[in-house]
Design a protein around this motif. Structure first.
Motif, short mmCIF file in Angstrom:
data_model
loop_
_atom_site.label_atom_id
_atom_site.label_comp_id
_atom_site.label_asym_id
_atom_site.label_seq_id
_atom_site.Cartn_x
_atom_site.Cartn_y
_atom_site.Cartn_z
N HIS A 54 0.84 -1.19 0.00
CA HIS A 54 0.00 0.00 0.00
C HIS A 54 0.88 1.25 0.00
O HIS A 54 1.83 1.34 0.78
N SER B 54 0.48 5.56 -0.04
CA SER B 54 -0.40 6.73 0.04
C SER B 54 0.32 7.93 -0.54
O SER B 54 1.47 8.19 -0.21
N ARG C 266 -0.03 12.20 -1.49
CA ARG C 266 -0.76 13.45 -1.27
C ARG C 266 -1.06 14.08 -2.62
O ARG C 266 -0.45 13.73 -3.64
N ALA C 267 -1.96 15.03 -2.64
CA ALA C 267 -2.29 15.75 -3.87
C ALA C 267 -1.03 16.39 -4.43
O ALA C 267 -0.26 17.02 -3.71
N ALA D 147 -0.55 12.29 -8.53
CA ALA D 147 -1.87 12.25 -7.90
C ALA D 147 -2.49 13.64 -7.91
O ALA D 147 -1.85 14.60 -7.52
N ASP D 148 -3.73 13.75 -8.38
CA ASP D 148 -4.41 15.05 -8.38
C ASP D 148 -5.12 15.31 -7.05
O ASP D 148 -5.54 16.41 -6.77
N ARG D 149 -5.21 14.28 -6.22
CA ARG D 149 -5.78 14.40 -4.87
C ARG D 149 -5.20 13.28 -4.01
O ARG D 149 -4.51 12.41 -4.52
N LYS D 150 -5.45 13.33 -2.74
CA LYS D 150 -4.94 12.29 -1.85
C LYS D 150 -5.49 10.94 -2.32
O LYS D 150 -6.69 10.78 -2.58
N VAL D 151 -4.57 9.99 -2.44
CA VAL D 151 -4.97 8.70 -2.97
C VAL D 151 -4.11 7.60 -2.34
O VAL D 151 -2.97 7.84 -1.94
N SER D 152 -4.69 6.44 -2.22
CA SER D 152 -3.94 5.26 -1.79
C SER D 152 -3.90 4.28 -2.95
O SER D 152 -4.92 4.06 -3.62
N LEU D 153 -2.73 3.72 -3.16
CA LEU D 153 -2.55 2.73 -4.22
C LEU D 153 -2.15 1.41 -3.59
O LEU D 153 -1.46 1.38 -2.57
#
Length: 136
Positions: free
Chosen positions: A2, A4, A6-7, A20-26
């Protein structure tokens, strides 16, 4: 695994740059070579021999399909560093870096190089107590 972001944060995965255009978890579901933006060194910051080595290994990680030139540069840089180094902790660290890279564990090689930055800084400043093995 995992991850994470930030934008606006970037990640480099198998040679591709993702932003990432916004906070996202991959979640990476298979083996992938990746590098977080926080660990990426810009060329203008590669101002010392170890930082130059880090930059070369970083290129190998970020562009795994076209790393023949970077690998040749790595070998040349390693030979030069080993020839001039006389600090035992630095030499041991360089051996670890070579082992990681030869085993295909390039990210571990980067981590090992980062751990040597303080030794290099001490050597360059003339501080003989910079080596963690000498400080104990």
């Amino acid at each position: 695994m995992h991850i994470s972001l930030r934008a606006g944060e970037k990640i480099y995965i198998n040679g591709a740059v993702l932003c990432a255009d916004r906070k996202v978890s991959l979640e990476l579901l298979n083996d992938a070579t990746f590098l977080l933006e926080a660990h990426v060194m810009k060329v203008e910051n590669a101002t010392t021999p170890l930082r130059q080595l880090y930059f070369i290994v970083q290129i190998m990680l970020m562009n795994p399909t076209d790393s023949a030139v970077a690998r040749a540069m790595f070998e040349q840089s390693m030979r030069s560093l080993v020839e001039i180094a006389d600090d035992q902790a630095l030499l041991a660290g360089l051996r670890a870096v070579r082992g990681h890279v030869e085993d295909g564990r390039v990210f571990e090689g980067l981590r090992s190089i980062r751990s040597l930055f303080s030794i290099e800084a001490g050597i360059m400043s003339g501080d003989s107590a910079a080596s963690p093995t000498q400080a104990a």
